[in-house]
Design a protein around this motif. Structure first.
Motif, PDB file in Angstrom:
ATOM      1  N   GLU A 247      11.592 -37.373  -5.904  1.00 48.42           N
ATOM      2  CA  GLU A 247      11.447 -36.733  -4.318  1.00 48.42           C
ATOM      3  C   GLU A 247      12.181 -37.907  -3.228  1.00 48.42           C
ATOM      4  OE1 GLU A 247      10.137 -34.346  -4.614  1.00 48.42           O
ATOM      5  OE2 GLU A 247      10.806 -33.962  -2.382  1.00 48.42           O
ATOM      6  N   GLU A 248      12.604 -38.231  -3.069  1.00 48.09           N
ATOM      7  CA  GLU A 248      13.496 -39.308  -2.485  1.00 48.09           C
ATOM      8  C   GLU A 248      15.135 -38.599  -2.425  1.00 48.09           C
ATOM      9  OE1 GLU A 248      14.530 -43.663  -0.438  1.00 48.09           O
ATOM     10  OE2 GLU A 248      12.956 -43.581  -1.782  1.00 48.09           O
ATOM     11  N   VAL A 249      15.165 -38.587  -3.872  1.00 49.95           N
ATOM     12  CA  VAL A 249      16.667 -38.326  -3.848  1.00 49.95           C
ATOM     13  C   VAL A 249      16.621 -36.799  -3.762  1.00 49.95           C
ATOM     14  CG1 VAL A 249      18.143 -38.677  -5.801  1.00 49.95           C
ATOM     15  CG2 VAL A 249      17.168 -40.265  -5.839  1.00 49.95           C
ATOM     16  N   ARG A 250      15.901 -36.438  -4.809  1.00 47.29           N
ATOM     17  CA  ARG A 250      16.156 -35.078  -4.569  1.00 47.29           C
ATOM     18  C   ARG A 250      15.787 -33.912  -2.997  1.00 47.29           C
ATOM     19  NH1 ARG A 250      15.486 -31.392  -9.547  1.00 47.29           N
ATOM     20  NH2 ARG A 250      15.435 -32.468 -10.835  1.00 47.29           N
ATOM     21  N   SER A 251      14.999 -34.523  -2.390  1.00 45.07           N
ATOM     22  CA  SER A 251      14.939 -34.432  -1.009  1.00 45.07           C
ATOM     23  C   SER A 251      16.688 -34.333   0.181  1.00 45.07           C
ATOM     24  CB  SER A 251      13.480 -34.683  -0.141  1.00 45.07           C
ATOM     25  OG  SER A 251      14.171 -35.833   0.867  1.00 45.07           O
ATOM     26  N   LEU A 252      16.831 -35.990  -0.410  1.00 47.23           N
ATOM     27  CA  LEU A 252      17.971 -36.029   0.385  1.00 47.23           C
ATOM     28  C   LEU A 252      19.186 -34.940  -0.096  1.00 47.23           C
ATOM     29  CD1 LEU A 252      20.521 -36.985   2.111  1.00 47.23           C
ATOM     30  CD2 LEU A 252      20.744 -38.898   0.016  1.00 47.23           C
ATOM     31  N   TRP A 253      19.351 -35.124  -1.375  1.00 50.33           N
ATOM     32  CA  TRP A 253      19.746 -33.459  -2.209  1.00 50.33           C
ATOM     33  C   TRP A 253      20.032 -31.819  -1.404  1.00 50.33           C
ATOM     34  CZ3 TRP A 253      18.296 -29.913  -5.785  1.00 50.33           C
ATOM     35  CH2 TRP A 253      19.480 -29.277  -6.944  1.00 50.33           C
ATOM     36  N   ARG A 254      18.594 -31.654  -1.951  1.00 47.91           N
ATOM     37  CA  ARG A 254      18.406 -30.403  -1.007  1.00 47.91           C
ATOM     38  C   ARG A 254      18.980 -30.408  -0.121  1.00 47.91           C
ATOM     39  NH1 ARG A 254      13.229 -30.958  -4.139  1.00 47.91           N
ATOM     40  NH2 ARG A 254      12.175 -31.681  -2.485  1.00 47.91           N
ATOM     41  N   ARG A 255      18.632 -31.210   1.079  1.00 47.16           N
ATOM     42  CA  ARG A 255      19.235 -31.507   2.820  1.00 47.16           C
ATOM     43  C   ARG A 255      20.704 -31.200   2.673  1.00 47.16           C
ATOM     44  NH1 ARG A 255      18.892 -36.311   6.960  1.00 47.16           N
ATOM     45  NH2 ARG A 255      19.164 -34.944   9.065  1.00 47.16           N
ATOM     46  N   MET A 256      21.437 -32.108   2.302  1.00 46.94           N
ATOM     47  CA  MET A 256      22.983 -32.117   1.890  1.00 46.94           C
ATOM     48  C   MET A 256      23.432 -30.399   1.563  1.00 46.94           C
ATOM     49  SD  MET A 256      23.233 -36.047   1.481  1.00 46.94           S
ATOM     50  CE  MET A 256      25.068 -35.745   1.839  1.00 46.94           C
ATOM     51  N   ASN A 257      23.021 -29.959   0.401  1.00 50.71           N
ATOM     52  CA  ASN A 257      23.403 -28.623   0.432  1.00 50.71           C
ATOM     53  C   ASN A 257      23.098 -28.038   0.716  1.00 50.71           C
ATOM     54  OD1 ASN A 257      24.085 -29.910  -2.698  1.00 50.71           O
ATOM     55  ND2 ASN A 257      21.962 -29.346  -3.325  1.00 50.71           N
ATOM     56  N   GLU A 258      22.176 -28.325   1.489  1.00 51.60           N
ATOM     57  CA  GLU A 258      21.624 -26.184   2.412  1.00 51.60           C
ATOM     58  C   GLU A 258      23.312 -26.472   3.533  1.00 51.60           C
ATOM     59  OE1 GLU A 258      19.758 -24.008   2.543  1.00 51.60           O
ATOM     60  OE2 GLU A 258      19.012 -25.174   0.877  1.00 51.60           O
ATOM     61  N   TRP A 259      23.199 -27.832   3.939  1.00 54.52           N
ATOM     62  CA  TRP A 259      24.942 -27.631   5.374  1.00 54.52           C
ATOM     63  C   TRP A 259      25.972 -27.966   4.509  1.00 54.52           C
ATOM     64  CZ3 TRP A 259      24.010 -33.934   5.916  1.00 54.52           C
ATOM     65  CH2 TRP A 259      22.949 -34.044   6.793  1.00 54.52           C
ATOM     66  N   VAL A 260      25.956 -27.917   3.294  1.00 53.81           N
ATOM     67  CA  VAL A 260      27.121 -26.826   2.362  1.00 53.81           C
ATOM     68  C   VAL A 260      27.403 -25.948   2.209  1.00 53.81           C
ATOM     69  CG1 VAL A 260      28.797 -27.042  -0.055  1.00 53.81           C
ATOM     70  CG2 VAL A 260      27.705 -28.946   1.507  1.00 53.81           C
ATOM     71  N   TYR A 261      26.097 -25.153   1.720  1.00 53.86           N
ATOM     72  CA  TYR A 261      25.326 -24.065   1.264  1.00 53.86           C
ATOM     73  C   TYR A 261      26.368 -22.712   3.009  1.00 53.86           C
ATOM     74  CZ  TYR A 261      23.884 -25.079  -3.226  1.00 53.86           C
ATOM     75  OH  TYR A 261      23.469 -25.546  -4.033  1.00 53.86           O
ATOM     76  N   ALA A 262      25.471 -23.571   4.102  1.00 53.22           N
ATOM     77  CA  ALA A 262      25.940 -22.730   5.390  1.00 53.22           C
ATOM     78  C   ALA A 262      27.230 -23.080   5.646  1.00 53.22           C
ATOM     79  CB  ALA A 262      25.247 -23.715   6.341  1.00 53.22           C
ATOM     80  N   GLY A 263      27.775 -23.696   5.039  1.00 49.94           N
ATOM     81  CA  GLY A 263      29.607 -24.308   5.023  1.00 49.94           C
ATOM     82  C   GLY A 263      30.351 -22.677   4.452  1.00 49.94           C
ATOM     83  N   PHE A 264      29.558 -22.836   3.235  1.00 52.02           N
ATOM     84  CA  PHE A 264      30.242 -22.199   2.053  1.00 52.02           C
ATOM     85  C   PHE A 264      30.167 -21.166   2.885  1.00 52.02           C
ATOM     86  CE2 PHE A 264      30.255 -24.684  -2.073  1.00 52.02           C
ATOM     87  CZ  PHE A 264      30.901 -25.904  -1.225  1.00 52.02           C
ATOM     88  N   ASP A 265      28.507 -20.214   3.139  1.00 57.70           N
ATOM     89  CA  ASP A 265      28.629 -19.021   3.609  1.00 57.70           C
ATOM     90  C   ASP A 265      29.371 -18.824   4.696  1.00 57.70           C
ATOM     91  OD1 ASP A 265      26.990 -18.183   1.687  1.00 57.70           O
ATOM     92  OD2 ASP A 265      24.895 -19.110   3.064  1.00 57.70           O
ATOM     93  N   GLU A 266      30.128 -19.765   5.794  1.00 60.31           N
ATOM     94  CA  GLU A 266      30.639 -19.316   6.546  1.00 60.31           C
ATOM     95  C   GLU A 266      32.285 -19.226   5.868  1.00 60.31           C
ATOM     96  OE1 GLU A 266      32.440 -21.863  10.491  1.00 60.31           O
ATOM     97  OE2 GLU A 266      30.102 -22.267   9.823  1.00 60.31           O
ATOM     98  N   THR A 267      32.968 -19.310   5.268  1.00 59.34           N
ATOM     99  CA  THR A 267      33.858 -19.598   4.592  1.00 59.34           C
ATOM    100  C   THR A 267      33.744 -18.082   3.598  1.00 59.34           C
ATOM    101  OG1 THR A 267      34.048 -21.672   3.801  1.00 59.34           O
ATOM    102  CG2 THR A 267      36.188 -20.269   3.029  1.00 59.34           C
TER     103      THR A 267
END
Length: 599
Positions: A247-267
């Motif tokens: 869960e520790e790894v997964r939640s970090l992974w989810r959090r960081m992916n959300e950042w990336v998706y927000a960036g991709f959406d902008e592009t």
RNA sequence: GGUUCGGUAGCUCAGUUGGAUUAGAGCAGCAGCCUUCUAAGCUGCGGGUCAAGGGUUCGAGCCCCUUCCGAAUCACCA
């Protein structure tokens, strides 16, 4: 369309009545008459000599006489040059065609119905460990354009994106962030999420290489050092924990992916692309195993002593291909099979198109065969829309060598340059608000970028010269947009003067050669759209738009529309201008390029 | 080595299912054109053995064969 079809049919029935031979109307080949001869449409009679058993000249004469006799409203007169039968089309026909083009919002498009074939197009497919670069831009623009083209050809289109959100590369970014990030977020750093993650990926690589170098200095050989470096081992451990669902790894992974998706959406928003359905590899990567086991049971595949599963494709002229590793985990190919399975569950796919670079030609050759064996009806004729690499003037684009062009930087630069360009213009439009100016700069800058990339045949490697791409002269998007804006200006002024295009154009109006030629050119749009769909090639639409606009520009300089005294001619020219603007807008629209009403 | 894809003007690219004594654009170079519907434009000049050779036919940049050059790929990477 109309004119061509009628002539084709008339020629076919002419051949039948003259020589008693059946010819399919659509096989009759017509072309534009060369300017040095009289006429607008030319029939090449060589293919029919076998039927007529006459000399080319006599055959052409026969057919010409038949046409003038049977369809006098279409063919006014003709002349024969060797084996070429040049037809003079009655002007009223051209007026009618012009009218037809103008009466439709989307001339040349085919309607989409609930019964239309369902085409799924996969494109973009980013990794979540770094921002999009120029290569992705080409992929996205091609994918989007192809989707538009398929739809214009009467297909139901589902645009899909498979995001590679798992694997060792994401763990590298996560690890680097944990080690050196101090809890930095897009908000605290002011960086776009995908760039932030990308920076940590680079940071990981930097430290990793230092570790390897150190180990080599201590006497370890390089291959071993790469595997033994503490950082890479730690990243692997993280991947294992991820796969175990820690869960520790997964939640970090989810959090960081959300950042990336927000960036991709902008592009994506800036590029003007969107998707109907997004798949994530983290959700699909386990799906393929079942299908592989199924194929194994049916004897399509075989298992080696070490437990790994292979497909033997030597009969198809290919090699043997690994499908499951000896430890039972899946490889890229297995995942693609799994994704195919899920997609087919979700949609009744008739045709699948993958927009993926040509370095994966072999992969898709194999995938096609495997899906076919596994019983996917669209497997055998899936389309790998394969496009070439983007090269830079100083060599290839390689992220390792730092010669990447970042998508966001590129977009920003293009828009800024467009803004500068219009500010430098001598004849500035006065009554334009800053907001409008910014919007125009965006449309023109993006148009320049999109057109520059889409005008090149997708299969070919292309050279991206940053300096040339922002040169808005010549065969460029802005040139086309500029012509469009000028036509719109004429149409606005006509309206202001109370000049209306009547519902019925005057069929008695005289037409100059240039006007006829333009109408003919407009007619070709329908054919171009069809061809683009058949060949999976958006570039021919880009080149069509340029040719059309180029021709209109010459017309524009030779004739005046608003100052024309003859009312009939004026109205026809106005209608012609409207038709050109409409076709250009629709054509560029297929490429995802917007047009400004003023610029 | 096998497979796939490319090779067209100095550079970047078009060239519709084979068509017309002269293979097209743009950029770069030179020369003209803004009291005229938006000059981000238009006109003219120069620039080519369509990689090479052979074949198919009325006719080839396009189709077939051979050769040369370039790219990608042929992983228990994705």
């Amino acid at each position: 369309m109309e004119i061509t079809n009628r002539i084709q049919e008339a020629v076919a029935s002419g051949i039948k009545s003259l020589y008693g031979q059946e010819v399919a109307a659509e096989s009759v080949q017509l072309q534009e008459t060369r300017p040095e001869f009289e006429g607008q449409v030319t029939l090449v009679v060589f293919p029919y000599l076998r039927m007529s058993r006459k000399r080319p000249e006599d055959t052409a004469q026969d057919v010409g006489e038949y046409l003038v006799r049977e369809v006098p409203d279409v063919v006014a007169r003709f002349n024969v040059v060797k084996g070429f039968l040049n037809l003079v089309i009655a002007p009223a026909q051209w007026i009618g065609l012009l009218q037809e083009i103008n009466s439709q919002e989307h001339f040349g498009f085919r309607p989409v119905t609930p019964e239309s074939p369902l085409v799924m197009i996969e494109f973009s497919s980013p990794n979540t460990n770094k921002p999009l670069h120029l290569g992705h831009v080409r992929n996205n623009l091609l994918g989007w354009a192809l989707a538009q083209v398929m739809e214009a050809n009467g297909n139901r289109v589902v645009k899909t994106n498979i995001v590679n959100d798992r694997g060792i590369h994401i763990c590298k970014s996560m690890l680097a962030w944990l080690k050196w990030g101090n809890g930095e977020t897009p908000e605290t750093s002011g960086k776009k999420g995908d760039h932030l993650i990308g920076d940590y990926y680079v940071l990981f690589d930097k430290h990793y290489r230092e570790e390897v170098k150190e180990l080599v200095a201590q006497g370890m050989d390089e291959e071993q050092a790469r595997q033994e470096a503490p950082l890479i081992k730690e990243a692997h451990e993280m991947l294992v924990r991820w796969e175990q669902g820690d869960e520790e790894v997964r939640s970090l992974w989810r959090r960081m992916n959300e950042w990336v998706y927000a960036g991709f959406d902008e592009t994506y928003r800036a590029l003007g692309v969107s998707f109907d359905k997004i798949y994530y590899e983290s959700e699909t990567y386990l799906e393929g195993k079942e299908k592989v086991e199924e194929g194994l049971a049916k004897g399509f595949f075989y298992r080696r002593e070490d437990g790994s599963v292979w497909a033997d494709l030597t009969k198809e002229g290919l090699d043997e291909k690994l499908l499951l590793r000896s430890d039972g985990t899946s490889v890229y190919m297995t995942q693609d099979i799994g994704t195919a399975k899920l997609r087919f569950q979700d949609y009744p796919i008739d045709k699948m198109i993958y927009v993926v670079g040509n370095e994966q030609n072999y992969h898709f050759q194999v995938l096609s065969i495997l899906l076919d064996k596994l019983g996917f009806k669209w497997g055998r004729d899936l389309v790998h829309f394969s496009y070439g690499m983007v090269e830079l003037p100083n060599g290839k684009m390689k992220s390792r060598e730092g010669t990447v062009v970042d998508a966001d930087d590129l977009i920003q630069t293009m828009i800024e340059d467009a803004s500068q360009m219009s500010a430098d213009k001598v004849n500035r439009l006065e009554d334009i608000t800053p907001e409008e100016a910014r919007e125009i700069a965006r449309i023109v800058g993006m148009g320049a970028l999109k057109y520059f990339i889409l005008k090149v045949d997708a299969r070919k490697n292309m050279l991206f010269n940053p300096e040339e791409s922002i040169d808005f002269n010549g065969n460029t998007g802005p040139f086309i947009q500029y012509t469009y804006a000028r036509i719109r200006s004429i149409l606005r002024k006509a309206q202001a003067q109370g000049i209306e295009i009547p519902a019925e154009l005057p069929t008695t109006a005289e037409l100059s050669d240039k006007e006829v030629s333009l109408i003919q050119h407009l007619q070709g749009f329908a054919q171009t759209v069809r061809q683009a769909g058949q060949d999976y090639n958006p570039s021919c639409i880009a080149n069509y738009c340029y040719d059309l606009v180029k021709e209109y520009n010459q017309f524009y300089h030779d004739f005046s529309v608003l100052r024309e005294e003859d009312k009939q001619k004026q109205v026809v020219r106005l209608a012609l201008s409207e038709a050109v603007s409409k076709v250009v807008r629709n054509g560029l629209g297929l490429l995802g390029i917007e047009v400004p009403e003023r610029m």
